[in-house]
Design a protein around this motif. Structure first.
Motif: not given
Length: 379
Positions: A315-342
């Motif tokens: 359960v702890t391992r799965r919660q850590c994966f979920k935490l990283l996935a949520c922050h990955c989605l937040a970074a892509v949504k808020n950063g958008g094209p400013l993150l760079g194409m690479v």
């Protein structure tokens, strides 16, 4: 003509006469009173000149006959001795039906009553016995009153006396004095800034240096670097090493069972705490590029942690994966094209690999496709 008798015939005649007197003597003995201690005087039916019988000359035999007659007398029973009373009480108790006049005065012997001893009834000595015996014997002592015990709770210790406020924090700096960071010019400025907290540095830069100056703020903004995630990576790697160090080293023990998990549970919680603290710091500061880079760095480290046999232990391992996935989605949504194409294209490739560890990571695919399409449009 007179016939003379021989001495032998004379002796036989006396014996016959004595034997004929036995029934009359036994009949007389039945009427002897109970208080007689010596044989009663039996009237002599013979004359004075008659010879004395054999019973008159043998007194012990006559005393025994008298005692037997007294014992068989139905009107009066002999008084037993104290020893005979104790011996009779040791035997089986014979319950009285009430025919005896003193049946109510003598208590019945109960099954658990002790054998009577030769102790007078008027003694004041108290014999020790169990409570059950005292209940059966009817000599139960009065129950003691329950004592009120004080509460076992420990009284709270007061740090100061009641009514007095806590002591104020002492001010080590004199009024109007300056800190040593301003007085010591020999110490480098970079070394002095390391002792400042994050909030102190923010107030120093924004409140004192910029102070609403747009040109200074623009010049400072163009020089801001991306947050360094290398110290965060070192902390995660150290936590992962602690997890594997806590596992059993014997080849006979399995490293993914319940016993191994119980030894590594503390380090797993520490690993989760570090992930939460790092991602929160980057998310609150709106450094979306650093947050996405942190997710890319932390995902392989998390994947390398042990996969336990029991689903509840993962359960702890799965919660850590979920935490990283949520922050990955937040970074892509808020950063958008400013993150760079690479960075966006590298993240697109990583999503396909991360989907094997956590299925919900595919929710980032649509947001990532929009960010890539906007980035291509701006080129």
């Amino acid at each position: 003509m007179t016939t003379e008798t021989s001495p032998d015939e004379h002796q036989q005649q006396e014996i016959r006469l004595a034997l004929s007197e036995i029934p009359s003597r036994l009949e007389a003995l039945h009427f002897v009173t109970a208080d007689a201690r010596t044989p009663a005087t039996v009237p002599n039916h013979q004359g004075r000149d008659e010879p004395t019988s054999i019973f008159n000359s043998y007194s012990p035999h006559l005393d025994n006959i008298t005692n037997i007659a007294l014992f068989h007398n139905e009107d009066q029973t002999p008084m037993p001795s104290p020893d005979e009373i104790i011996i009779s009480q040791r035997g089986r108790r014979r319950f009285n039906n009430g025919s005896s006049p003193d049946s109510g005065s003598t208590p019945l012997r109960m099954p658990f009553q002790r054998t009577p001893t030769k102790v007078p009834l008027s003694t004041s000595m108290i014999l020790r016995s169990s409570p059950r015996k005292r209940l059966t014997m009817g000599s139960t002592p009065p129950e003691p009153e329950p004592t009120v015990m004080p509460s076992p709770t420990k009284p709270r210790q007061r740090l100061w006396r009641q009514g007095l406020p806590p002591a104020k924090k002492l001010r080590m700096i004199e009024e109007g004095g300056k800190p040593i960071a301003q007085l010591n010019e020999e110490t480098p400025l970079s070394l002095l800034l390391q002792g400042m907290s994050q909030q102190q540095l923010i107030r120093l830069i924004v409140g004192d240096l910029v102070a609403g100056d747009a040109e200074t703020e623009l010049r400072l903004r163009t020089r801001l670097p991306m947050p360094d995630i290398n110290p965060m990576e070192e902390e995660l790697l150290h936590a992962k090493r602690q997890i594997f160090r806590s596992l059993p080293t014997s080849r006979l023990c399995k490293k993914t069972d319940s016993s191994a998990y119980s030894r590594a549970a503390l380090h797993l919680n520490e690993f989760k705490r570090l992930l939460t603290a790092h991602t929160k710091q980057l998310y609150d500061s709106a450094n979306w590029d650093a947050l996405l880079d942190y997710v890319t760095m932390a995902w392989p480290i998390l994947r390398a942690t042990p996969h336990w046999d029991s689903a509840t232990h993962n359960v702890t391992r799965r919660q850590c994966f979920k935490l990283l996935a949520c922050h990955c989605l937040a970074a892509v949504k808020n950063g958008g094209p400013l993150l760079g194409m690479v960075r966006l294209q590298a993240t697109d490739k990583n999503l396909r690999d991360w989907a094997r560890d956590f299925d919900d990571i595919q929710s980032c695919q649509s947001a990532l496709s929009k960010a890539i399409s906007k980035g291509r449009a701006t080129l």
